[in-house]
Design a protein around this motif. Structure first.
Motif, PDB file in Angstrom:
ATOM      1  N   ARG A  99      40.606  23.628  14.941  1.00 23.42           N
ATOM      2  CA  ARG A  99      40.932  23.608  16.389  1.00 23.42           C
ATOM      3  C   ARG A  99      41.827  24.767  16.761  1.00 23.42           C
ATOM      4  NH1 ARG A  99      42.334  17.977  16.050  1.00 23.42           N
ATOM      5  NH2 ARG A  99      44.556  18.372  16.201  1.00 23.42           N
ATOM      6  N   LEU A 100      42.738  25.130  15.817  1.00 21.53           N
ATOM      7  CA  LEU A 100      43.711  26.182  16.119  1.00 21.53           C
ATOM      8  C   LEU A 100      43.120  27.533  15.735  1.00 21.53           C
ATOM      9  CD1 LEU A 100      46.949  24.541  14.657  1.00 21.53           C
ATOM     10  CD2 LEU A 100      46.256  24.669  17.048  1.00 21.53           C
ATOM     11  N   ASP A 101      43.647  28.567  16.361  1.00 22.40           N
ATOM     12  CA  ASP A 101      43.259  29.929  15.990  1.00 22.40           C
ATOM     13  C   ASP A 101      44.122  30.367  14.829  1.00 22.40           C
ATOM     14  OD1 ASP A 101      41.244  30.821  17.509  1.00 22.40           O
ATOM     15  OD2 ASP A 101      42.538  31.474  19.190  1.00 22.40           O
ATOM     16  N   LEU A 102      43.567  30.403  13.639  1.00 14.42           N
ATOM     17  CA  LEU A 102      44.394  30.774  12.487  1.00 14.42           C
ATOM     18  C   LEU A 102      44.441  32.290  12.346  1.00 14.42           C
ATOM     19  CD1 LEU A 102      43.650  28.394   9.520  1.00 14.42           C
ATOM     20  CD2 LEU A 102      45.209  28.188  11.449  1.00 14.42           C
ATOM     21  N   PRO A 103      45.637  32.866  12.283  1.00 14.34           N
ATOM     22  CA  PRO A 103      45.719  34.306  12.033  1.00 14.34           C
ATOM     23  C   PRO A 103      45.089  34.613  10.668  1.00 14.34           C
ATOM     24  CG  PRO A 103      47.899  33.359  12.496  1.00 14.34           C
ATOM     25  CD  PRO A 103      46.960  32.217  12.376  1.00 14.34           C
TER      26      PRO A 103
END
Ligand SMILES: C[S@@+](CC[C@H](N)C(=O)[O-])C[C@H]1O[C@@H](n2cnc3c(N)ncnc32)[C@H](O)[C@@H]1O
Length: 273
Positions: A99-103
């Motif tokens: 769900r999150l934008d992972l660097p």
């Protein structure tokens, strides 16, 4: 293709949370928009209707509000520390890593009991930078796999209340012993909620659910358990009532927020170490 999910006790609780997030995310006014949860539910061979206890409909908002708050804190940590190591404890079948934008420089570890991780591996991909660990968090050895030289974000959603207070204290001491800096974000119930579930423990056990063990008494609890932690923030779940799209439930949460005795029944916490 569907995968069988044959769980009882604490492992079964992750099917409830997944199902409620999927349900909430199908609404056009969704708080969380966890569309991956909705897809995953469709791939699980399980009679989700048997999980529904009274209050199920309203609990979908509780789950979405808590997940969104923890997502926001996690995203903030990842923005400040793109080389972070994330330890997502008691991950169940939660899609947070997706769900999150992972660097690109971040590493994510989803940790849960071995049977849960076995199912998870059949349902989710394991892309570069992402790894699952099948172990109880009370077993100290799983931490040996984790690199120690990066800022660490520990996320424990729907977990610490199921561990005993001693298990929680041991776990948190392992983080401060092993890592030089990071944050811990988690959710916790007030003592009266824990006592209430313990009074209902026989009824819950008949339905295959565990009762809770550990309360978070106030916003300094974690510092008392381990002075290596420092309080950063807490958010009472009821204070997020304005995000609920259905008026009747919004009103219930608004009233709970207005009454001091119920405002802090359930909170999300953020601590640094
Ligand atoms: C209420 S569910 C929450 C799952 C997930 N965080 C979510 O919000 O959907 C609790 C999870 O904690 C896991 N769990 C309970 N005790 C654990 C332990 N000692 N070690 C690792 N995971 C544990 C359960 O298997 C389950 O997946």
């Amino acid at each position: 293709m569907t995968e069988k999910a044959d769980f009882t006790g604490v492992e079964q609780t992750m099917l409830i949370t997944l199902y409620l997030r999927a349900w909430e995310s199908r609404s056009k006014d969704s708080i969380l928009r966890d569309h991956v949860a909705a897809q995953i539910v469709d791939h699980i061979d399980y009679d989700f209707s048997k999980l529904m206890m009274r209050g199920g409909a309203g609990n979908r908002f509780l789950l979405a509000l808590r997940a969104r708050q923890l997502d926001e804190w996690a995203a903030d940590f990842l923005r400040r520390h793109p080389d972070a190591v994330v330890l997502h404890l008691g991950c169940g079948l939660d899609s947070r890593a997706f769900r999150l934008d992972l660097p690109a420089g971040a590493r994510w570890f989803d940790v849960d009991l071995p049977d849960v991780i076995d199912l998870r591996r059949k349902l989710y991909p394991e892309p570069e930078g992402y790894q699952t660990i099948g172990s109880s968090v009370t077993e100290p050895r799983w931490l040996e796999e984790i690199p120690t030289e990066h800022p660490v974000l520990v996320i424990a959603e729907g977990l610490l209340m199921y561990l005993t207070e001693d298990e929680n204290k041991r776990l948190l001491h392992q983080f401060t012993d092993r890592f030089s800096r990071g944050e811990l974000i988690f959710d916790g119930f007030a003592p009266w909620v824990i006592r209430m579930t313990q009074r209902m423990s026989k009824r819950l056990a008949r339905k295959g659910y565990p009762s809770y063990s550990t309360a978070i008494r106030d916003d300094r609890e974690i510092e008392r358990w381990n002075p290596g932690f420092r309080y950063i923030d807490d958010v009472p779940l009821a204070s997020l009532f304005a995000r609920i799209p259905v008026r009747s439930y919004r009103t219930v949460y608004r009233l709970m927020n207005a009454i001091p005795a119920t405002r802090n029944f359930y909170r999300m916490f953020r601590f640094g170490f």
